[in-house]
Design an enzyme around this catalytic site. Structure first.
Site, short mmCIF file in Angstrom:
data_model
loop_
_atom_site.label_atom_id
_atom_site.label_comp_id
_atom_site.label_asym_id
_atom_site.label_seq_id
_atom_site.Cartn_x
_atom_site.Cartn_y
_atom_site.Cartn_z
N GLU A 211 11.07 -34.36 20.05
CA GLU A 211 11.98 -34.38 18.89
C GLU A 211 12.30 -32.97 18.43
OE1 GLU A 211 10.43 -33.82 15.57
OE2 GLU A 211 8.33 -34.37 15.89
N LYS B 193 18.07 -33.32 8.91
CA LYS B 193 16.95 -34.08 9.46
C LYS B 193 17.51 -35.45 9.87
CE LYS B 193 12.29 -35.51 8.07
NZ LYS B 193 11.23 -35.28 7.06
N VAL C 137 10.74 -38.30 14.81
CA VAL C 137 10.17 -39.20 15.82
C VAL C 137 11.01 -40.48 15.86
CG1 VAL C 137 8.18 -40.64 16.39
CG2 VAL C 137 7.85 -38.26 15.68
N ASP D 133 7.98 -44.61 -0.31
CA ASP D 133 8.41 -43.74 0.77
C ASP D 133 7.60 -44.07 2.02
OD1 ASP D 133 9.29 -41.72 2.39
OD2 ASP D 133 8.68 -40.07 1.08
N SER E 189 7.92 -43.69 6.16
CA SER E 189 8.73 -43.04 7.20
C SER E 189 9.39 -44.05 8.12
CB SER E 189 7.83 -42.11 8.02
OG SER E 189 8.57 -41.57 9.09
N ALA E 190 10.63 -43.74 8.51
CA ALA E 190 11.35 -44.57 9.49
C ALA E 190 10.72 -44.46 10.87
CB ALA E 190 12.81 -44.15 9.54
N ASP E 191 9.76 -43.54 11.04
CA ASP E 191 9.03 -43.48 12.32
C ASP E 191 8.34 -44.82 12.60
OD1 ASP E 191 9.70 -40.80 12.39
OD2 ASP E 191 7.65 -40.04 12.15
N LYS F 272 0.34 -37.92 9.94
CA LYS F 272 0.12 -36.68 9.18
C LYS F 272 -0.75 -36.98 7.95
CE LYS F 272 4.40 -35.01 9.32
NZ LYS F 272 5.01 -35.67 10.46
N1 PSU Z 1 4.85 -33.47 13.59
C1 PSU Z 1 4.68 -32.17 13.24
N2 PSU Z 1 5.61 -31.59 12.42
C2 PSU Z 1 6.70 -32.28 11.97
C3 PSU Z 1 6.88 -33.65 12.35
C4 PSU Z 1 5.92 -34.20 13.17
O1 PSU Z 1 3.69 -31.54 13.62
O2 PSU Z 1 7.52 -31.71 11.25
C5 PSU Z 1 8.09 -34.42 11.85
C6 PSU Z 1 8.49 -35.51 12.85
O3 PSU Z 1 9.84 -35.31 13.19
C7 PSU Z 1 8.32 -36.80 12.08
C8 PSU Z 1 8.63 -36.35 10.67
O4 PSU Z 1 9.17 -37.81 12.53
O5 PSU Z 1 7.89 -35.11 10.62
C9 PSU Z 1 8.24 -37.36 9.63
O6 PSU Z 1 8.99 -37.11 8.48
P1 PSU Z 1 9.11 -38.22 7.32
O7 PSU Z 1 7.71 -38.37 6.80
O8 PSU Z 1 10.05 -37.62 6.30
O9 PSU Z 1 9.66 -39.44 7.98
MN MN Z 2 10.24 -40.45 3.88
#
Ligand code: PSU
Ligand code: MN
Length: 295
Positions: free
Chosen positions: A25, A84, A104, A136, A138-140, A157
């Site tokens: 990604e 993003k 992702v 919130d 994530s769409a992941d 994370k």
């Molecule tokens: N892994 C990392 N750094 C990042 C990400 C993943 O080490 O920045 C990114 C990925 O693109 C993942 C996103 O999909 O963080 C998740 O963001 P959000 O929580 O806003 O969906």
């Molecule tokens: Mn989010």
């Protein structure tokens, strides 16, 4: 094929031959590190995938096209002002000619379209802490639930509610495989996470479980790889989240804000660990893709 999607020749050839391909990604390139480190991490990941014998396919939106397979000059265009691009954002990025750095989830949506089965990243997104209003998530996670691909990450994370994220993955039927571990890695640290339902000992076993899951009609699989170096970051994460709330940071901006805060306050140590784990996950994704192709 779909004229909105441009697949690099090397990637197209590999896919046609059934050779191993690993999606990468671009959000972490644009928003995960200060420039020019994002591009360096991307190139290291690219090299790590190649070293396993698989072909890397970095995914992003450029010049009105969804691109699968990006070279160094193209990667350099994913600067911090890129959008993003999660699954909901791909179409508008393409139509409006914006640079779209895929998450992702965004990359998985593209992988599904072109038939890529493996993806490497740092840590997936998930359920944010404290069930904020608006919530919130994530769409992941829904992307994993519907895409037949195996994602290698160092768990979710740790700025998230990791236990809630695990529960949601179970609800959605996403297998979580611990790579030589019984607990979910916490992104920066290998230990302290919730137990994983299954453990695998090598890339072949991971490939076999994924293959069986797909034969049974399943979709996404998460392969959780402990970071090569561990760092205790919880106290700093809490500070970062407090600061984000104080500054009214919300939605897609939360994750990059917190990562940048941690990178700065840890004197670059979270950045180093983050960088190493991303490359290690790209490598493992390559190894599983190769093992899967040989099954
Ligand atoms: N892994 C990392 N750094 C990042 C990400 C993943 O080490 O920045 C990114 C990925 O693109 C993942 C996103 O999909 O963080 C998740 O963001 P959000 O929580 O806003 O969906
Ligand atoms: Mn989010």
């Amino acid at each position: 094929m779909n004229e909105l999607v441009v697949v690099a020749d090397e990637v197209r050839t590999a896919l046609d031959e059934g050779s191993p391909v690993v999606a990468l990604e671009t959000t972490l390139v644009a928003h995960g590190f200060p420039a020019p480190e994002g591009v360096e991490v991307a190139l290291e990941s690219d090299a790590a995938v190649r070293a396993t014998g698989a072909v890397p396919a970095t995914i992003g939106v450029l010049d009105g096209r969804i691109r699968v397979g990006l070279d160094a000059a193209e990667l350099a265009r994913f600067t911090s002002d890129a959008r993003k691009a999660g699954p909901r954002d791909l179409a508008a990025c393409a139509v409006q000619g914006a640079v779209g750095a895929t998450t992702v989830g965004g990359a998985l949506a593209v992988a599904a379209l072109v038939g890529i089965r493996f993806l490497g990243t740092g840590g997936i997104g998930g359920v944010h802490r404290g069930f904020p209003i608006p919530p919130d998530v994530s769409a992941d996670i829904p992307a994993l639930a519907r895409t037949p691909a195996l994602v290698v990450s160092s768990g979710a994370k740790s700025l998230l509610d990791v236990s809630a994220t695990m529960e949601l993955l179970e609800t959605l039927g996403v297998p979580v495989l611990g790579f030589r571990t019984d607990t979910l890695p916490l992104f920066y640290s290998a230990s302290g996470g919730p137990p994983v339902p299954q453990r695998v000992e090598d890339a072949t076993e991971a490939g076999q479980v994924a293959a069986a899951h797909w034969r049974l009609g399943g979709a996404g699989v998460l392969l959780a790889n402990p970071p090569p170096e561990s760092l205790e970051a919880e106290a700093l994460i809490e500070k970062a989240l407090t600061q984000a709330r104080r500054e009214g940071v919300s939605g897609q901006a939360v994750t990059p804000f917190v990562l940048a805060f941690l990178h700065e306050r840890s004197g670059g140590r979270t950045r180093e660990v983050n960088r190493k784990l991303i490359v290690a996950n790209a490598r493992l994704a390559g190894e599983v893709a190769v093992a899967f192709a040989e099954l």
